[in-house]
Design a protein around this motif. Structure first.
Motif, PDB file in Angstrom:
ATOM      1  N   PHE A   1      -4.483   9.514  11.438  1.00 31.06           N
ATOM      2  CA  PHE A   1      -3.064   9.336  11.155  1.00 31.06           C
ATOM      3  C   PHE A   1      -2.803   8.097  10.297  1.00 31.06           C
ATOM      4  O   PHE A   1      -1.655   7.817   9.951  1.00 31.06           O
ATOM      5  N   PHE A   2      -3.875   7.386   9.943  1.00 26.36           N
ATOM      6  CA  PHE A   2      -3.751   6.175   9.136  1.00 26.36           C
ATOM      7  C   PHE A   2      -4.745   6.201   7.973  1.00 26.36           C
ATOM      8  O   PHE A   2      -5.549   5.278   7.812  1.00 26.36           O
ATOM      9  N   PRO A   3      -4.728   7.242   7.151  1.00 30.37           N
ATOM     10  CA  PRO A   3      -5.742   7.352   6.099  1.00 30.37           C
ATOM     11  C   PRO A   3      -5.683   6.214   5.090  1.00 30.37           C
ATOM     12  O   PRO A   3      -6.709   5.868   4.484  1.00 30.37           O
ATOM     13  N   GLU A   4      -4.496   5.617   4.917  1.00 27.82           N
ATOM     14  CA  GLU A   4      -4.363   4.521   3.965  1.00 27.82           C
ATOM     15  C   GLU A   4      -5.155   3.289   4.400  1.00 27.82           C
ATOM     16  O   GLU A   4      -5.496   2.431   3.577  1.00 27.82           O
ATOM     17  N   ARG A   5      -5.474   3.195   5.689  1.00 25.67           N
ATOM     18  CA  ARG A   5      -6.225   2.043   6.193  1.00 25.67           C
ATOM     19  C   ARG A   5      -7.731   2.265   6.131  1.00 25.67           C
ATOM     20  O   ARG A   5      -8.500   1.316   6.363  1.00 25.67           O
ATOM     21  N   PHE A   6      -8.152   3.503   5.858  1.00 31.88           N
ATOM     22  CA  PHE A   6      -9.574   3.828   5.823  1.00 31.88           C
ATOM     23  C   PHE A   6      -9.898   4.620   4.558  1.00 31.88           C
ATOM     24  O   PHE A   6     -10.351   5.764   4.635  1.00 31.88           O
ATOM     25  N   PRO A   7      -9.645   4.038   3.377  1.00 30.07           N
ATOM     26  CA  PRO A   7      -9.888   4.771   2.122  1.00 30.07           C
ATOM     27  C   PRO A   7     -11.348   5.189   2.002  1.00 30.07           C
ATOM     28  O   PRO A   7     -12.253   4.431   2.357  1.00 30.07           O
ATOM     29  N   ALA A   8     -11.533   6.427   1.526  1.00 24.55           N
ATOM     30  CA  ALA A   8     -12.878   6.990   1.377  1.00 24.55           C
ATOM     31  C   ALA A   8     -13.656   6.975   2.691  1.00 24.55           C
ATOM     32  O   ALA A   8     -14.886   6.986   2.691  1.00 24.55           O
ATOM     33  N   GLY A   9     -12.925   6.946   3.794  1.00 27.93           N
ATOM     34  CA  GLY A   9     -13.562   6.995   5.110  1.00 27.93           C
ATOM     35  C   GLY A   9     -14.203   5.702   5.556  1.00 27.93           C
ATOM     36  O   GLY A   9     -14.906   5.680   6.575  1.00 27.93           O
ATOM     37  N   HIS A  10     -13.966   4.594   4.842  1.00 30.64           N
ATOM     38  CA  HIS A  10     -14.582   3.322   5.222  1.00 30.64           C
ATOM     39  C   HIS A  10     -14.014   2.833   6.555  1.00 30.64           C
ATOM     40  O   HIS A  10     -12.822   2.615   6.690  1.00 30.64           O
ATOM     41  N   TYR A  11     -14.904   2.643   7.518  1.00 29.73           N
ATOM     42  CA  TYR A  11     -14.500   2.334   8.890  1.00 29.73           C
ATOM     43  C   TYR A  11     -15.464   1.333   9.488  1.00 29.73           C
ATOM     44  O   TYR A  11     -16.548   1.689   9.928  1.00 29.73           O
ATOM     45  N   TYR A  12     -15.117   0.054   9.421  1.00 30.19           N
ATOM     46  CA  TYR A  12     -15.899  -1.020  10.041  1.00 30.19           C
ATOM     47  C   TYR A  12     -17.379  -0.937   9.669  1.00 30.19           C
ATOM     48  O   TYR A  12     -18.271  -1.007  10.514  1.00 30.19           O
ATOM     49  N   GLY A  13     -17.625  -0.751   8.374  1.00 26.58           N
ATOM     50  CA  GLY A  13     -18.996  -0.712   7.884  1.00 26.58           C
ATOM     51  C   GLY A  13     -19.659   0.645   7.974  1.00 26.58           C
ATOM     52  O   GLY A  13     -20.825   0.795   7.580  1.00 26.58           O
TER      53      GLY A  13
END
Length: 462
Positions: free
Chosen positions: A277-289
């Motif tokens: 629900f927050f795709p703008e915070r995880f562009p290209a799926g980047h998630y804490y490394g």
């Protein structure tokens, strides 16, 4: 009391059906039932029918198992109807998630929002409307429970088009309550919450331990874990007791804990769902490394697990023996249904988190929107709690995602290609119309056989 009848549509969902039948078998208060199984997959239906009959026979339970590939044969006389269908199965689900990856969109689940969830809604809604029409015609007094995703869009479409009550059920809220209780090391029965939202985006804003505000304790425990986890080797840290196997570790759901620290509300149902629900915070799926859906909450592993469980169901059906482990109460989507039915029929008046139309229960949110919120299960049916103190941040976020749901439902009902594109854009996971159009075209083409509403839709060539 006479024998009641529950019709389970989508019974080939092996884990759900086995868990639900186990709950009926081991319950001492639910009474006498016929469990009618429906699935259009003949092999799956035959296997789950054989397996559940063996389970009933093994425990000498007063349950009748019937089955058919035609739901209209079994719906007459139903007291309860449950849907767990997934149009196109896991292969279509793979398309929902893997096609958007080509456009730089990475999802760990893809069944509720972002391109995967929107695509799923387009093929799920027509099928669910047909089921709802049959329920309205053949058993209009039955309780109608839906577990299929995307929950909010499906329940919204049924309300809009068919007008019969449908209750969406998901174990997300109770799962997070149990998770937070375990985080504090307290019995789940002592930890309670109040939460409001959309399915998979419910915000728990009132958290209590034995009636007292539990937020300070949660923040204190969180601070302790963060202090200990400075250890350079995370696995060594866990082995040293920073996070034993019975205590959840904040680093496994960092976004949820950061959200809690920042806004004083805890999102259900943890990172795997809520990040979508927050795709703008995880562009290209980047998630804490890591990358969402790949090395963070691997989508492929979920698919592999589902395929294995499906084959295990067939093997268990053929095998003459029944493993006693089948009868152990398990966690999962099914886990509250028997308890809910008992509360409804016995007027226990217990409170559950369910998905139903708002109709003024939450004044700060639209009147007609389907919300996940607490309601009392009574002999009169479900009575929602009135909640007028939803915090500002969750309230604002929900308004935005309600708009995405409304566009998605319109696209699913009308076959309007432009509405599909607008839903993708408003969702925020793609940022140009050109990409949205190309992605929408490819998803429609991949699922053409499941999208009758788009059969005469003019799709742009460029």
């Amino acid at each position: 009391m006479g024998r009641r009848k529950i019709v389970l549509i989508g019974a080939g969902s092996a884990v759900f059906t086995q868990g639900l039948v186990t709950d009926f078998i081991v319950s001492e208060r639910i009474g006498r039932w016929e469990i009618a199984l429906v699935d259009i997959d003949e092999r799956a239906l035959q296997s789950i029918t054989t397996l559940t009959k063996k389970m009933v026979e093994k425990k000498n339970a007063d349950i009748i198992i019937t089955s058919s590939t035609n739901r209209r044969e079994l719906l007459p006389g139903a007291d309860v109807v449950v849907t767990t269908v997934a149009v196109g199965g896991r292969r279509a689900w793979e398309n929902d998630v893997l096609i958007p990856r080509k456009y730089g969109v990475y999802q760990p689940v893809g069944d509720t929002t972002m391109p995967g969830g929107i695509s799923r809604a387009l093929r799920m809604i027509p099928a669910m409307l047909e089921i709802a029409r049959d329920v309205k015609e053949l058993c209009p007094e039955a309780y109608f429970f839906n577990y299929s995703n995307p929950m909010t869009a499906i329940c919204t479409a049924i309300k809009k088009e068919i007008g019969i009550p449908v209750i969406g059920l998901c174990h997300g809220v109770i799962h997070v309550e149990q998770y937070l209780a375990k985080f504090l090391g307290v019995p789940p029965s002592e930890f309670k919450t109040l939460g409001v939202g959309l399915n998979h985006l419910t915000f728990l804003y009132d958290l209590r331990l034995k009636g007292k505000d539990a937020k300070p304790l949660l923040l204190e425990k969180l601070s302790e874990q963060k202090g200990l986890s400075i250890h350079p080797n995370l696995e060594a840290f866990r082995e040293m007791g920073g996070c034993d196997s019975d205590t959840p570790f904040y680093g496994d759901n960092p976004f949820s804990w950061e959200f809690f620290e920042k806004y004083n509300v805890f999102p259900a149902v943890l990172d795997r769902h809520v990040v979508e629900f927050f795709p703008e915070r995880f562009p290209a799926g980047h998630y804490y490394g890591k990358t969402l859906g790949k090395d963070a909450f691997s989508f492929e592993k979920v698919i592999e697990y589902g395929d294995r469980e499906y084959e295990k169901m067939h093997k268990q059906a053929i095998d003459g023996s029944i493993n006693e482990r089948l009868f152990h109460r398990s966690e999962g989507e099914h886990e509250q249904l028997v308890e809910i039915l008992h509360s409804l029929y016995s007027d226990d008046r217990k409170v559950y988190s369910i998905n139903i139309p708002n109709q003024g229960a939450i004044p700060s949110l639209p009147y007609d929107v389907v919300l996940e919120m607490p309601a009392i299960a009574t002999a009169k049916g479900f009575i929602p709690l009135f909640i007028n103190d939803v915090p500002e941040i969750p309230n604002s976020l929900l308004h935005n995602h309600i708009s995405v749901v409304n566009l998605t439902v319109r696209a699913a009902l009308t076959g309007d290609f432009s509405m599909f594109v607008e839903a993708l854009l408003l969702d925020g996971s793609v940022n140009t119309e050109e990409i949205a159009v190309s992605l929408a075209k490819e998803l429609i083409e991949a699922h053409r056989e499941f999208l009758p509403q788009f059969s005469h839709t003019e799709i742009p060539s460029k």
